[in-house]
Design a protein around this motif. Structure first.
Motif, PDB file in Angstrom:
ATOM      1  N   MET A 108       0.777  -1.186  -0.054  1.00 24.25           N
ATOM      2  CA  MET A 108       0.118   0.026  -0.041  1.00 24.25           C
ATOM      3  C   MET A 108       0.806   1.199  -0.019  1.00 24.25           C
ATOM      4  N   VAL A 109       0.430   2.428  -0.778  1.00 24.16           N
ATOM      5  CA  VAL A 109       1.149   3.484  -0.626  1.00 24.16           C
ATOM      6  C   VAL A 109       1.274   4.072   0.767  1.00 24.16           C
ATOM      7  N   ARG A 110       0.369   3.756   1.554  1.00 26.36           N
ATOM      8  CA  ARG A 110       0.691   4.646   2.985  1.00 26.36           C
ATOM      9  C   ARG A 110       1.637   3.817   3.755  1.00 26.36           C
ATOM     10  N   LYS A 111       1.853   2.439   3.377  1.00 30.28           N
ATOM     11  CA  LYS A 111       2.783   1.532   3.990  1.00 30.28           C
ATOM     12  C   LYS A 111       4.306   2.048   3.207  1.00 30.28           C
ATOM     13  N   ILE A 112       4.301   2.548   2.054  1.00 33.60           N
ATOM     14  CA  ILE A 112       5.213   3.047   1.467  1.00 33.60           C
ATOM     15  C   ILE A 112       5.978   4.098   2.281  1.00 33.60           C
ATOM     16  N   GLY A 113       5.010   5.207   2.622  1.00 38.64           N
ATOM     17  CA  GLY A 113       5.375   6.495   3.391  1.00 38.64           C
ATOM     18  C   GLY A 113       5.658   6.280   4.746  1.00 38.64           C
ATOM     19  N   GLU A 114       5.203   5.242   5.269  1.00 35.70           N
ATOM     20  CA  GLU A 114       5.496   4.726   6.688  1.00 35.70           C
ATOM     21  C   GLU A 114       6.989   4.214   6.598  1.00 35.70           C
ATOM     22  N   GLU A 115       7.534   3.588   5.523  1.00 37.95           N
ATOM     23  CA  GLU A 115       8.772   3.006   5.363  1.00 37.95           C
ATOM     24  C   GLU A 115       9.729   3.948   5.091  1.00 37.95           C
TER      25      GLU A 115
END
Length: 281
Positions: A108-115
């Motif tokens: 998920m794009v939100r997961k990319i942001g968190e990473e």
């Protein structure tokens, strides 16, 4: 302060979603995969991280990114990739493991942001701006130490420290491994899986000789040799072609590029050592 993210690649879905869901979290810009465009963004946008969103990229895109490796380091820009497992494996192979962060689909794009937040916090805390003048002084001091040690060790120590360096360039990882094994006892060996990585290596480090695969996808050995000869810093560097070509006319074409010699695949160790000895001692 927001982290700056520079996005590129053919996965428009990920890029569009990043702008939709992460624009409030990061400062975002996009770039084409042209060398000049990326360089302009590095200079004037100064991104903290480049995100390469992969989708059926070709050799040219990988070569551009690989050729920019030293520039990313210069501007302290991390490199992240997102793609399926096969795409990520290809990227590693084509660019010599230059990715600092690898994100595998589905994600998920939100997961990319968190990473990104987690990674960049560690990245920034662990990186320091390099003082070039101080680095030059450090290198000089190390050279002096090496010289002193060689004198104290005597002839055997001098021979060990002054091993000649060879750069081997071939798109076949097995060929690189084979040649490195054949040479490691007598020489210091570095390897590059394509021309872009080899040229990037030569920007930062020195070598005594190059063993260069003549037939490679994308940038051929002939293309790489022309660039080496056009660069004043490397114009006199000995280059030996590595080729599977046995046709007489084609070999004449290989020799027309004026290498110091050529070796036929499969490589015989004795012939390899002999041509190196004849070329650089």
């Amino acid at each position: 302060m927001k982290y700056k993210v520079l996005l590129c690649g053919k996965s428009k879905v990920i890029i569009d979603d990043f702008f939709i869901y992460q624009e409030s979290e990061f400062e975002l810009q996009t770039t084409s995969l042209r060398y000049a465009d990326i360089m302009n963004h590095l200079k004037y946008f100064t991104p903290d991280i480049l995100l390469f969103c992969m989708h059926q990229e070709g050799e040219e895109e990988y070569e551009v990114l690989a050729s920019l490796r030293s520039k990313f380091e210069q501007y302290n820009t991390a490199v992240a990739i997102v793609g399926n497992e096969e795409e990520c494996d290809v990227f590693r192979k084509k660019t010599g493991e230059m990715a600092d962060l690898v994100l595998t689909k589905p994600i998920m794009v939100r997961k990319i942001g968190e990473e990104f937040e987690r990674f960049l916090e560690q990245w920034k805390s662990g990186r320091k701006t390099i003082n070039i003048d101080a680095l030059d002084e450090y290198v000089k001091s190390v050279d002096q130490v090496v010289s002193d040690v060689a004198q104290n060790l005597g002839a055997a120590g001098k021979q060990f420290i002054s091993k000649k360096h060879i750069l081997v360039v071939d798109d076949d990882p097995m060929m690189l491994k084979l040649i490195k094994e054949q040479l490691k006892e007598n020489y210091t060996v570095a390897t590059a899986i394509n021309g872009a990585i080899a040229l990037n290596f030569l920007e930062k480090k020195k070598t005594d000789m190059i063993i260069l695969d003549y037939e490679m996808p994308g940038e051929s050995g002939a293309d790489v040799l022309r660039k080496i000869r056009d660069n004043d810093a490397t114009s006199n560097l000995p280059v030996v072609f590595l080729t599977g070509i046995t046709d007489k006319e084609k070999i004449q074409k290989v020799l027309s590029y004026k290498p110091q010699g050529y070796l036929l695949k499969p490589v015989e160790r004795e012939k390899l050592l002999q041509i190196i000895s004849n070329t650089i001692g």
